[in-house]
Design a protein around this motif. Sequence first.
Motif, PDB file in Angstrom:
ATOM      1  N   ASN A 194      -9.528  65.234  43.043  1.00 59.44           N
ATOM      2  CA  ASN A 194      -9.497  64.879  41.628  1.00 59.44           C
ATOM      3  C   ASN A 194      -8.466  65.654  40.817  1.00 59.44           C
ATOM      4  O   ASN A 194      -8.507  65.660  39.587  1.00 59.44           O
TER       5      ASN A 194
ATOM      6  N   TYR B 298      -4.444  68.611  35.714  1.00 56.51           N
ATOM      7  CA  TYR B 298      -5.793  68.427  35.186  1.00 56.51           C
ATOM      8  C   TYR B 298      -6.707  67.848  36.256  1.00 56.51           C
ATOM      9  O   TYR B 298      -6.257  67.298  37.262  1.00 56.51           O
ATOM     10  N   ARG B 299      -7.999  67.965  36.044  1.00 55.13           N
ATOM     11  CA  ARG B 299      -9.012  67.409  36.928  1.00 55.13           C
ATOM     12  C   ARG B 299      -9.577  66.137  36.313  1.00 55.13           C
ATOM     13  O   ARG B 299      -9.927  66.095  35.136  1.00 55.13           O
ATOM     14  N   ASP B 300      -9.652  65.080  37.144  1.00 55.81           N
ATOM     15  CA  ASP B 300     -10.261  63.817  36.733  1.00 55.81           C
ATOM     16  C   ASP B 300     -11.742  63.878  37.111  1.00 55.81           C
ATOM     17  O   ASP B 300     -12.101  63.790  38.286  1.00 55.81           O
ATOM     18  N   ASN B 301     -12.607  64.013  36.106  1.00 55.60           N
ATOM     19  CA  ASN B 301     -14.031  64.199  36.363  1.00 55.60           C
ATOM     20  C   ASN B 301     -14.705  62.961  36.942  1.00 55.60           C
ATOM     21  O   ASN B 301     -15.852  63.036  37.398  1.00 55.60           O
ATOM     22  N   ALA B 302     -14.006  61.834  36.945  1.00 57.22           N
ATOM     23  CA  ALA B 302     -14.571  60.619  37.532  1.00 57.22           C
ATOM     24  C   ALA B 302     -14.421  60.609  39.048  1.00 57.22           C
ATOM     25  O   ALA B 302     -14.960  59.722  39.720  1.00 57.22           O
ATOM     26  N   ARG B 303     -13.700  61.583  39.599  1.00 56.99           N
ATOM     27  CA  ARG B 303     -13.501  61.669  41.042  1.00 56.99           C
ATOM     28  C   ARG B 303     -14.133  62.947  41.573  1.00 56.99           C
ATOM     29  O   ARG B 303     -14.393  63.889  40.830  1.00 56.99           O
ATOM     30  N   SER B 304     -14.310  62.966  42.887  1.00 57.54           N
ATOM     31  CA  SER B 304     -14.913  64.128  43.536  1.00 57.54           C
ATOM     32  C   SER B 304     -13.838  65.120  43.954  1.00 57.54           C
ATOM     33  O   SER B 304     -12.765  64.737  44.426  1.00 57.54           O
ATOM     34  N   ALA B 305     -14.128  66.413  43.798  1.00 54.38           N
ATOM     35  CA  ALA B 305     -13.233  67.459  44.279  1.00 54.38           C
ATOM     36  C   ALA B 305     -13.269  67.466  45.813  1.00 54.38           C
ATOM     37  O   ALA B 305     -14.294  67.152  46.409  1.00 54.38           O
TER      38      ALA B 305
END
Length: 340
Positions: A176, A166-173
């Motif tokens: 994340n 999953y992607r953590d939207n609180a971090r930058s790609a």
Amino acid sequence: MRRVRLSLAATLAATLMLAAAACGGDDKESSTDEAAPKGTGQGAVLSSTWPLTGLPVSGDQSAEQSHPVFIVKIDNTSSSSPQIGLGDADMVVEELVEGGSTRLAAFFYSKIPANAGPVRSMRASDIGIVKPVDGQMVTSGAAGVTIRRLQGAGVKFYGEGSKGMYRDNARSAPYNLFVKLQDLAKTVKVDEARPADYLPWGDAKDLPKGQPAKTIAASFSGGHTTDWVFRGGTYENTNSNAAAGDKFLADSVLVLRVKVGDAGYRDPAGNPVPETHFTGTGKAMLFHDGRLVRGTWSKHGLNSALKLKTKAGALEVPAGHTFIELVPTGNGGNVTFTRK
């Protein structure tokens, strides 16, 4: 490979039983009230210890798990802070990537963390790192040429879109991507044969005396340097990007000097991609209990187990959690240490 080991063990056990029956014996000696060991002969020893640490299996646990060894590729730049899951790893390998940065291959088997990352891409160097234990990789992907090489080597991997990713939207790609490794493990099943030992495990009391070494600096080709200090009985990475309380505390730091070549392509920023050659021979530095023992390493093929030796003979790594540094032999790669 695992099924072959099981078949050999079963054949050996049957042969021993037939031999005992043919020779006869005292009924009192042939029966016991004690629980049967986990295996026969060397199998009993192996199944009672973990393959990635050499530590004894406790309680009702078994070193034969229904999931494979998972290797999660974790970013090791400041952009990855905080790294998650390293505190649950059995073993960690650090390897050079482009731009003088490094990436971590975190091995999970005896314990599967709920969460790990940030997950990043694979390199061809990973083939020699994961194959000795038939490890399965968790990755964000790789360049096409790398994917073809890993597939050709029979390395199985799980990328974005796999269960638990999953992607953590609180971090930058791209820093994340994470994996709920317990969720992934529920979907990946293997036969319950114990993987081979990754390192030649031994007892600390048998380790050569060596020389005092309290701090370590492992430099990767003029780019990143990983700093270690020995205190409280373990080695702590003092410039780690791991979350507080989630650092990998190493019982031993094993530095292997390796040759590094060109993987034959460039990253999106135009940097040439290096390839660590984790076969052949080289110098080894084993740091344990505040001391350094020098030796050499050898690995005859990508699938082969690692062997260590000193001038006096075979060198064994004390059972415990080991951090392996694959430090280049040239182009700025260096290892320094202090006695105090």
